[in-house]
Motif scaffolding. Structure first.
Motif, PDB file in Angstrom:
ATOM      1  N   PHE A   1       0.863  -1.184   0.000  1.00  0.00           N
ATOM      2  CA  PHE A   1       0.000   0.000   0.000  1.00  0.00           C
ATOM      3  C   PHE A   1       0.901   1.236   0.000  1.00  0.00           C
ATOM      4  O   PHE A   1       1.457   1.625   1.013  1.00  0.00           O
ATOM      5  CB  PHE A   1      -0.903  -0.015   1.232  1.00  0.00           C
ATOM      6  N   GLU A   2       1.073   1.813  -1.187  1.00  0.00           N
ATOM      7  CA  GLU A   2       1.793   3.083  -1.300  1.00  0.00           C
ATOM      8  C   GLU A   2       0.806   4.148  -1.766  1.00  0.00           C
ATOM      9  O   GLU A   2       0.145   4.770  -0.948  1.00  0.00           O
ATOM     10  CB  GLU A   2       2.978   2.940  -2.252  1.00  0.00           C
ATOM     11  N   GLU A   3       0.700   4.334  -3.065  1.00  0.00           N
ATOM     12  CA  GLU A   3      -0.268   5.302  -3.565  1.00  0.00           C
ATOM     13  C   GLU A   3      -1.653   4.674  -3.691  1.00  0.00           C
ATOM     14  O   GLU A   3      -2.666   5.351  -3.539  1.00  0.00           O
ATOM     15  CB  GLU A   3       0.196   5.840  -4.922  1.00  0.00           C
ATOM     16  N   GLN A   4      -1.689   3.386  -3.968  1.00  0.00           N
ATOM     17  CA  GLN A   4      -2.967   2.688  -4.090  1.00  0.00           C
ATOM     18  C   GLN A   4      -2.975   1.452  -3.201  1.00  0.00           C
ATOM     19  O   GLN A   4      -1.937   0.820  -2.991  1.00  0.00           O
ATOM     20  CB  GLN A   4      -3.213   2.266  -5.541  1.00  0.00           C
ATOM     21  N   PHE A   5      -4.167   1.126  -2.699  1.00  0.00           N
ATOM     22  CA  PHE A   5      -4.297  -0.063  -1.880  1.00  0.00           C
ATOM     23  C   PHE A   5      -4.126  -1.294  -2.763  1.00  0.00           C
ATOM     24  O   PHE A   5      -4.695  -1.366  -3.850  1.00  0.00           O
ATOM     25  CB  PHE A   5      -5.671  -0.095  -1.200  1.00  0.00           C
ATOM     26  N   PRO A   6      -3.326  -2.274  -2.322  1.00  0.00           N
ATOM     27  CA  PRO A   6      -3.026  -3.413  -3.198  1.00  0.00           C
ATOM     28  C   PRO A   6      -4.208  -4.381  -3.326  1.00  0.00           C
ATOM     29  O   PRO A   6      -5.074  -4.452  -2.455  1.00  0.00           O
ATOM     30  CB  PRO A   6      -1.857  -4.090  -2.480  1.00  0.00           C
ATOM     31  N   ASP A   7      -4.214  -5.115  -4.402  1.00  0.00           N
ATOM     32  CA  ASP A   7      -5.157  -6.209  -4.584  1.00  0.00           C
ATOM     33  C   ASP A   7      -4.661  -7.385  -3.736  1.00  0.00           C
ATOM     34  O   ASP A   7      -3.548  -7.869  -3.926  1.00  0.00           O
ATOM     35  CB  ASP A   7      -5.210  -6.608  -6.063  1.00  0.00           C
ATOM     36  N   LEU A   8      -5.501  -7.817  -2.810  1.00  0.00           N
ATOM     37  CA  LEU A   8      -5.079  -8.852  -1.865  1.00  0.00           C
ATOM     38  C   LEU A   8      -5.453 -10.265  -2.302  1.00  0.00           C
ATOM     39  O   LEU A   8      -5.187 -11.227  -1.585  1.00  0.00           O
ATOM     40  CB  LEU A   8      -5.691  -8.583  -0.475  1.00  0.00           C
ATOM     41  N   ASP A   9      -6.040 -10.404  -3.472  1.00  0.00           N
ATOM     42  CA  ASP A   9      -6.549 -11.712  -3.883  1.00  0.00           C
ATOM     43  C   ASP A   9      -5.467 -12.784  -3.857  1.00  0.00           C
ATOM     44  O   ASP A   9      -5.717 -13.927  -3.454  1.00  0.00           O
ATOM     45  CB  ASP A   9      -7.162 -11.632  -5.288  1.00  0.00           C
ATOM     46  N   ALA A  10      -4.262 -12.444  -4.286  1.00  0.00           N
ATOM     47  CA  ALA A  10      -3.193 -13.440  -4.386  1.00  0.00           C
ATOM     48  C   ALA A  10      -2.364 -13.548  -3.105  1.00  0.00           C
ATOM     49  O   ALA A  10      -1.444 -14.360  -3.032  1.00  0.00           O
ATOM     50  CB  ALA A  10      -2.278 -13.101  -5.562  1.00  0.00           C
ATOM     51  N   ALA A  11      -2.688 -12.744  -2.102  1.00  0.00           N
ATOM     52  CA  ALA A  11      -1.880 -12.713  -0.876  1.00  0.00           C
ATOM     53  C   ALA A  11      -2.380 -13.739   0.139  1.00  0.00           C
ATOM     54  O   ALA A  11      -3.570 -13.793   0.439  1.00  0.00           O
ATOM     55  CB  ALA A  11      -1.917 -11.321  -0.261  1.00  0.00           C
ATOM     56  N   GLN A  12      -1.462 -14.532   0.655  1.00  0.00           N
ATOM     57  CA  GLN A  12      -1.782 -15.444   1.753  1.00  0.00           C
ATOM     58  C   GLN A  12      -1.419 -14.804   3.089  1.00  0.00           C
ATOM     59  O   GLN A  12      -2.115 -14.989   4.085  1.00  0.00           O
ATOM     60  CB  GLN A  12      -1.032 -16.774   1.587  1.00  0.00           C
ATOM     61  N   VAL A  13      -0.315 -14.051   3.106  1.00  0.00           N
ATOM     62  CA  VAL A  13       0.167 -13.389   4.316  1.00  0.00           C
ATOM     63  C   VAL A  13       0.109 -11.880   4.107  1.00  0.00           C
ATOM     64  O   VAL A  13       0.625 -11.370   3.107  1.00  0.00           O
ATOM     65  CB  VAL A  13       1.611 -13.819   4.648  1.00  0.00           C
TER      66      VAL A  13
END
Length: 377
Positions: A37-49
């Motif tokens: 999360f810098e300028e835009q909130f990240p897409d968390l779909d691929a994140a496990q942690v």
């Protein structure tokens, strides 16, 4: 992005340019692949942690926000990313509220929302009483949990005005209570009143002194495997391995802490991990920040190993052993993939155990882990 709008209100973004001293990151480093999360909130779909910082430390009587989350990030982002099957994200830092309770409430909401979409959340603290936000993220949903605390002391100092000194009292006795079981690892006897341990035992909570943890480290894996919440206070370290803590010259070393974090990552139950009480201003040469970064690396390694495990219902993937001890007929299962063990209780449920438990049962001795599980309501 729309799914996370409510989270953004509680968070401040990360500045990777500052973290990397404007150097950026090399191909293969964590900082190059983690969704931040810098300028835009990240897409968390691929994140496990998912990492989230919370520098709130007023519960420990300290002013201002701790710089600990960013110090740990700077060290972690420089490590190399080996576990491509474990997606990583970093959603920044929880904003400070007008009071510590406000910050905790915000952290609780962030944790609850992330866990609701199946993410494993790592909290970079902050004072140790932030553990309560981890707990209430479950309790507010009326979900029972098991928790593990790793700390040189047992924070039930009811005569202290500081919440970080007595938060365990609230955790263990809150009404209604959704804590099914609590395990305390690596306490140092000379910092703990004997009557406190007697009380913990009467409540059927399990405490393991630091010597036991160090001598029988593999026996801690089943303890951690059952928990949904794990909380680590860096005072559990011997000061030589984490210069930012000056509580004790004795305690865990770096490899032992990394192994415990690997066990946490392997746990199929664990949803919330907190690492607390790191004060960067007391660190030397960034060694404590690096130590915590290595712990995170091993947590991710554990997640990768755990991904290879299969459900207990897939019996073809397990070695099955029928044993009889004290006129009790039970079953032990050993995973063919990870080597981990489970044993069956009289209610037919399986709990995590170790090879030592199987050996005891095979010798017609009742495993203590089996007994303790039977004693609990």
């Amino acid at each position: 992005m729309s799914d996370y709008l409510n989270l953004v209100d509680f968070l401040e973004p990360v500045n990777t340019s500052i973290l990397s001293d404007d150097q950026g990151y090399r191909e293969g480093q964590v900082g190059k692949v983690i969704s931040v999360f810098e300028e835009q909130f990240p897409d968390l779909d691929a994140a496990q942690v998912v990492l989230v910082g919370c520098g709130e430390q007023r519960g420990a009587g300290r002013r201002g926000l701790s710089a600990a989350p960013d110090a740990v990030r700077a060290a972690f982002y420089n490590l190399y990313y080996w576990h491509t099957d474990v997606g990583l994200a970093d959603i920044g830092n929880v904003k400070a509220g007008n009071s510590p309770a406000d910050t905790q409430a915000a952290l609780k909401i962030v944790l609850r929302e992330l866990m609701a979409i199946g993410k494993r959340v790592v909290v970079l603290g902050g004072a140790h009483d932030l553990t309560l936000a981890q707990y209430y993220a479950f309790a507010d949903e009326k979900k029972t949990v098991e928790a593990v605390g790793i700390d040189a002391v047992v924070d039930i100092h009811i005569d202290s005005p500081l919440r970080s000194d007595n938060f365990l009292m609230e955790l263990l006795t809150a009404e209604p209570n959704f804590l099914k079981h609590y395990n305390h690892l690596a306490f140092q006897s000379y910092y703990v009143h004997p009557r406190m341990l007697e009380t913990m035992d009467k409540l059927r909570f399990d405490c393991f002194r630091v010597g036991t943890v160090k001598e029988h480290l593999e026996e801690m894996e089943p303890v951690i495997r059952n928990c949904q919440i794990l909380t680590f206070d860096i005072s559990a370290f011997a000061s030589a391995f984490a210069p930012a803590t000056t509580l004790s010259p004795n305690g865990l070393n770096g490899e032992e802490a990394c192994t415990l974090m690997q066990y946490a990552g392997m746990s199929p139950e664990l949803q919330s991990l907190g690492i607390y009480n790191f004060q960067p201003e007391k660190d030397r040469d960034g060694l404590t920040a690096q130590q915590i970064a290595h712990m995170l690396w091993y947590f991710v390694d554990g997640c990768s190993r755990g991904n290879r495990e299969v459900p207990l219902s897939d019996r073809d993937s397990f070695n099955e052993f029928h044993t009889l001890f004290a006129e009790v007929d039970t079953v032990f299962l050993q995973s063919k993939r990870t080597g981990r063990w489970w044993m069956q209780l009289p209610d037919q449920q399986f709990i995590a155990c170790s090879y030592k438990d199987y050996q005891q049962a095979s010798n017609n001795d009742i495993p203590e882990r089996w007994l303790r599980a039977q004693e609990r309501p």
